[in-house]
Design a protein around this motif. Structure first.
Motif, PDB file in Angstrom:
ATOM      1  N   GLN A  32      -1.532  -9.194 -16.100  1.00 37.45           N
ATOM      2  CA  GLN A  32      -0.521  -8.208 -16.455  1.00 37.45           C
ATOM      3  C   GLN A  32       0.082  -8.488 -17.831  1.00 37.45           C
ATOM      4  OE1 GLN A  32       2.277  -8.354 -13.246  1.00 37.45           O
ATOM      5  NE2 GLN A  32       1.005  -7.146 -11.870  1.00 37.45           N
ATOM      6  N   THR A  34       0.202  -9.346 -21.891  1.00 33.63           N
ATOM      7  CA  THR A  34      -0.571  -8.935 -23.059  1.00 33.63           C
ATOM      8  C   THR A  34      -1.345 -10.149 -23.569  1.00 33.63           C
ATOM      9  OG1 THR A  34       1.144  -9.494 -24.651  1.00 33.63           O
ATOM     10  CG2 THR A  34       1.207  -7.260 -23.707  1.00 33.63           C
ATOM     11  N   PRO A  35      -2.416  -9.923 -24.322  1.00 36.09           N
ATOM     12  CA  PRO A  35      -3.157 -11.058 -24.885  1.00 36.09           C
ATOM     13  C   PRO A  35      -2.279 -11.971 -25.740  1.00 36.09           C
ATOM     14  CG  PRO A  35      -4.441  -9.060 -25.098  1.00 36.09           C
ATOM     15  CD  PRO A  35      -3.095  -8.656 -24.578  1.00 36.09           C
ATOM     16  N   GLU A  36      -1.328 -11.382 -26.459  1.00 33.58           N
ATOM     17  CA  GLU A  36      -0.434 -12.191 -27.298  1.00 33.58           C
ATOM     18  C   GLU A  36       0.432 -13.111 -26.451  1.00 33.58           C
ATOM     19  OE1 GLU A  36      -0.541  -8.758 -27.611  1.00 33.58           O
ATOM     20  OE2 GLU A  36      -1.882  -8.787 -29.352  1.00 33.58           O
ATOM     21  N   GLN A  37       0.921 -12.593 -25.328  1.00 33.96           N
ATOM     22  CA  GLN A  37       1.740 -13.406 -24.435  1.00 33.96           C
ATOM     23  C   GLN A  37       0.919 -14.552 -23.849  1.00 33.96           C
ATOM     24  OE1 GLN A  37       3.010 -10.271 -21.788  1.00 33.96           O
ATOM     25  NE2 GLN A  37       5.068 -10.253 -22.661  1.00 33.96           N
ATOM     26  N   ARG A  38      -0.306 -14.256 -23.428  1.00 32.53           N
ATOM     27  CA  ARG A  38      -1.171 -15.313 -22.889  1.00 32.53           C
ATOM     28  C   ARG A  38      -1.458 -16.369 -23.949  1.00 32.53           C
ATOM     29  NH1 ARG A  38      -3.998 -10.827 -20.165  1.00 32.53           N
ATOM     30  NH2 ARG A  38      -5.461 -10.781 -21.896  1.00 32.53           N
ATOM     31  N   GLU A  72     -12.324 -11.582 -24.637  1.00 33.35           N
ATOM     32  CA  GLU A  72     -12.090 -10.201 -24.191  1.00 33.35           C
ATOM     33  C   GLU A  72     -13.302  -9.325 -24.498  1.00 33.35           C
ATOM     34  OE1 GLU A  72      -9.451  -8.910 -22.503  1.00 33.35           O
ATOM     35  OE2 GLU A  72      -8.486 -10.878 -22.415  1.00 33.35           O
TER      36      GLU A  72
END
Length: 153
Positions: A32, A34-38, A72
């Motif tokens: 859930q 975003t890629p930036e958060q991960r 991704e």
């Protein structure tokens, strides 16, 4: 008495079957994000584990972002080709594995330039532990999969 015994067996069987599959709520939560958060979470974990300084964090952030984008793209490609029934030839498999290993070598060299020798050793140990854990889970998944689908080996 027989009916009670049969009902008890059914209840025990159903509850044990229902509990067999373990949900992974962490994975759902990660998807859930975003890629930036991960990427930020990954960088913060690495910072805590390896005691990275600001410049190392900046460089590792770039590497993590690149690796995430590649991952991704590969996942999207796998999903697109999942439906096709085409089997890969041994030359195609060799080319894919060779490319993957080349990318891993480049990644290791980049990380080696950023980290100190102690940090690099710790990073490599963490990476190998994670790799062995994934391999173990894959083997458990392979062992369990045919039984779940009803197929026989």
């Amino acid at each position: 008495m027989k009916k009670l015994f049969i009902v008890a067996l059914l209840v025990v069987g159903m509850t044990s079957f229902a509990q067999e599959k373990k949900a992974r709520p962490e994975r759902a939560k990660m998807e859930q994000m975003t890629p930036e958060q991960r990427n930020q979470l990954h960088l913060k974990k690495m910072t805590l584990e390896l005691d990275l300084n600001a410049s190392q964090q900046k460089e590792m952030s770039k590497i993590i972002a690149e690796q995430s984008a590649k991952r991704e793209a590969k996942m999207a490609e796998r999903k697109a080709t999942k439906d096709s029934v085409k089997k890969l030839t041994s030359d195609e498999i060799f080319a894919k594995k060779s490319k993957m290993l080349d990318e891993q070598i480049v990644m290791k060299e980049r990380v080696k330039k950023i980290l100190t020798p102690e940090q690099y050793k710790k990073w490599d140990d963490m990476k190998s532990k994670r790799h062995h854990g994934m391999k173990k889970r894959m083997m458990q998944h392979k062992d369990r999969k045919p039984a779940e689908t009803g197929d026989k080996k």
